[in-house]
Design an enzyme around this catalytic site. Structure first.
Site, PDB file in Angstrom:
ATOM      1  N   TRP A 148      -4.906   5.692  -2.994  1.00 60.34           N
ATOM      2  CA  TRP A 148      -4.907   4.531  -3.875  1.00 60.34           C
ATOM      3  C   TRP A 148      -5.556   4.845  -5.205  1.00 60.34           C
ATOM      4  O   TRP A 148      -5.042   4.491  -6.269  1.00 60.34           O
ATOM      5  CB  TRP A 148      -5.545   3.321  -3.174  1.00 60.34           C
ATOM      6  CG  TRP A 148      -4.649   2.855  -2.070  1.00 60.34           C
ATOM      7  CD1 TRP A 148      -4.854   3.011  -0.728  1.00 60.34           C
ATOM      8  CD2 TRP A 148      -3.361   2.252  -2.216  1.00 60.34           C
ATOM      9  NE1 TRP A 148      -3.776   2.524  -0.037  1.00 60.34           N
ATOM     10  CE2 TRP A 148      -2.844   2.050  -0.914  1.00 60.34           C
ATOM     11  CE3 TRP A 148      -2.588   1.859  -3.299  1.00 60.34           C
ATOM     12  CZ2 TRP A 148      -1.595   1.468  -0.680  1.00 60.34           C
ATOM     13  CZ3 TRP A 148      -1.346   1.275  -3.075  1.00 60.34           C
ATOM     14  CH2 TRP A 148      -0.861   1.088  -1.775  1.00 60.34           C
ATOM     15  N   ASP A 167     -11.491  -1.202  -7.122  1.00 67.08           N
ATOM     16  CA  ASP A 167     -10.391  -1.710  -6.304  1.00 67.08           C
ATOM     17  C   ASP A 167     -10.949  -1.940  -4.903  1.00 67.08           C
ATOM     18  O   ASP A 167     -11.022  -1.022  -4.093  1.00 67.08           O
ATOM     19  CB  ASP A 167      -9.241  -0.705  -6.274  1.00 67.08           C
ATOM     20  CG  ASP A 167      -8.143  -1.121  -5.294  1.00 67.08           C
ATOM     21  OD1 ASP A 167      -8.261  -2.195  -4.656  1.00 67.08           O
ATOM     22  OD2 ASP A 167      -7.163  -0.362  -5.161  1.00 67.08           O
ATOM     23  N   LYS A 185      -5.878  -8.075   3.278  1.00 66.51           N
ATOM     24  CA  LYS A 185      -6.722  -7.482   4.311  1.00 66.51           C
ATOM     25  C   LYS A 185      -7.746  -8.527   4.778  1.00 66.51           C
ATOM     26  O   LYS A 185      -7.631  -9.045   5.870  1.00 66.51           O
ATOM     27  CB  LYS A 185      -7.400  -6.212   3.799  1.00 66.51           C
ATOM     28  CG  LYS A 185      -6.451  -5.016   3.702  1.00 66.51           C
ATOM     29  CD  LYS A 185      -5.820  -4.875   2.362  1.00 66.51           C
ATOM     30  CE  LYS A 185      -5.292  -3.489   2.037  1.00 66.51           C
ATOM     31  NZ  LYS A 185      -4.256  -2.938   2.871  1.00 66.51           N
TER      32      LYS A 185
END
Lengths: 360, 360
Positions: free
Chosen positions: B101, B172, B196
């Site tokens: 990511w 992030d 999530k």
């Protein structure tokens, strides 16, 4: 106890779709999980998304050389996505300006170093008209001609598909898609926020002809890059899974109810009923030029605006909600998308008649 | 019949939240409409969104000089939004690269004419480590230092908040937000996809310090312009209303269950239980450096990969789903976000012990 909900969007959805979604919200297809909880890359959701796309393609008759993308950010994100994907700096692009949404699309395009040509501009009419067919000419070096077939705020709609010559026609169809048959092959690109006729907010469907792919600028955010999103089946990153699932349910509901031909007949009848009531009365007025009247969004004003608040209160009490007009137009607005049955429009017309009789 | 769902995202949600959403999906708060069907500008939804923000602020302790934005496009859209909002062409920006990511965030930043300095890069470890505290230095002319506190794929997590000096720290936090207390004031900007610990996919929360606003490039798509979105209370265009509603329900669920202190204790206990079982066995292995182990995503491999398929089949039969590891890492991955109770982790550990006893 459900009401008739005339919201312009997010808007009323088919009750059978909501009931199905509610019934399986904690256990989807016997999985012991909600559709909200499953990986977008798992086989169950991949099949769900593929079915939503396939059903939408069948319902709309999308030709094989078009890709269907499930993106985010609403139609507004595509106001940037379209120039970023279809142009290079210095290119010419053409726009028809018929309302607040097309004006926003024009404004965003101006950020991308383009020669933005507004080939017809209806602002002088306070956005109550569309240009007459054949009344404008499109520069043939333009990368595309952008227009808004139906303007949600003004309640203004094109009664024809503009002739762009060899220029790719691009349409923001947010508030008209799925309301009647549409010849997709006339377009280079059609896009639509889902929250009127296709589902909840948070999903934007882009239908793009393959030959327009492959030229995104390097500065395009990857989530707006049609070529990369297409190559990844719209799963370059996590899609809005619940919205895609609901779109699939709605596409099946359309198919089970006669498809777009039947929907178009229903919508024509609903619009005729409501405009007929407005026109038959001196108490109610629709400001839009007759040939440009929208089937989906019907603004109307009362002869005496001092009665607006009472009209809305009485409507609410009668189970007719979200009729207040957009702040820029005033008065009332009845949005009568696919999920609004003709019984709802009849109930509104009955209420309007009663209100006029007692208060006019 | 619900299962224990170890999906990395979209992920298991609290059952009371799903049950509440299901119970009011056709009639929200006695309105006769679904929350999916109401205008985002109507007073009911405006109150719903304001409550979601206020509750999230209380739960996280967000200081007053930070704005909370509800955006779309996932964290991936912010890989572009961050450089577009916080830099001018030619600026220097700094990144820590600890997984797939963060690598994607770096790649997207390179599109924006910046001097992108990767101040620590853990690719050589196959992303099984984080840099040691104090082992890297941040150019003090950088506009920001970006890092990924928890990498969902590698299962790698920072045990500390990086010291960026006077440079704005950008995180992030998609797969760690709300998992334990966090000192927001250490950050310039925190962003997180909701799917999530915060709700469904299709919503990205951005928490940004006010002094970082006001410098977006003119080429920023308006839906990614933090300043404009902040001025419009995230309603410059239609937000993903259902996701915002669910975020509010989840924030209340957190508050009702002891907040982030209690959640942190639960999550620590869950992680210790699972890593303890992996470490106690020669049959299971976690590849991650011990001090960098994630509380949220626990990858592990079996001594004999030929048994992977059997392990997964047996797990599924035992009501333990979505344990297959990411294709780039292999083996298994158990994601144990807030909604996973310790009973679910215990059930997994019991199954792992049984499987080893019978198959090793």
């Amino acid at each position: 106890m459900r009401v008739y909900n005339f919201s312009a969007g997010p808007a009323q959805l088919p009750l059978p779709v909501l009931e199905r979604a509610a019934s399986e919200l904690t256990d989807w297809s016997g999985s012991g999980m909600s559709v909200l909880e499953v990986s977008h890359r798992g086989k169950d959701f991949v099949a769900c998304a593929a079915d939503a796309e396939a059903t939408l393609r069948r319902v709309m008759g999308v030709p094989e050389d078009y890709r269907v993308l499930f993106l985010q950010g609403g139609a507004t994100a595509q106001f940037a996505g379209i120039p970023l994907n279809l142009t290079a700096p210095g290119d010419t692009v053409a726009y028809l300006n018929t309302g607040q949404w097309s004006a926003k699309a024009v404004e965003q395009a101006r950020a991308y170093d383009l020669d933005v040509v507004v080939v017809a501009d209806e602002a002088a009419s306070s956005y109550t008209t569309t240009p007459e067919e054949g009344s404008f000419s499109v520069p043939q070096d333009a990368r595309y001609l952008h227009y808004t077939p139906n303007e949600t705020i003004g309640g203004v709609e094109f009664g024809y598909v503009p002739d762009a010559g060899d220029v790719a026609l691009v349409a923001d169809a947010s508030s008209t898609i799925l309301s009647r048959p549409l010849d997709v092959s006339r377009y280079g690109l059609i896009y639509a926020g889902a929250q009127k006729n296709m589902g909840p907010s948070g999903l934007c469907v882009v239908i793009v002809r393959e030959d327009l792919l492959g030229r995104a600028r390097t500065t395009t955010p990857v989530v707006l890059d049609y070529t990369r999103m297409s190559a990844a089946d719209s799963m370059l990153n996590t899609p809005p899974t619940f919205a895609v699932y609901l779109l699939g349910l709605i596409a099946h509901w359309l198919e089970d109810n006669g498809g777009l031909e039947a929907m178009g007949e229903r919508n024509r009848a609903k619009a005729e009923l409501l405009y007929g009531a407005v026109d038959a009365s001196d108490f109610y007025t629709n400001p839009v030029q007759e040939r440009s009247r929208s089937w989906m969004n019907v603004p109307f004003t009362l002869a005496d605006p001092a009665l607006d608040a009472d009209f809305l209160l009485g409507a609410q009490a009668a189970g007719l909600t979200n009729l207040k007009g957009h702040r820029s137009v005033g008065g009332m607005r009845a949005s009568i998308y696919n999920a609004m049955p003709i019984e709802g429009v009849q109930a509104l017309v009955d209420y309007m008649t009663d209100f006029e009789a007692t208060r006019a």
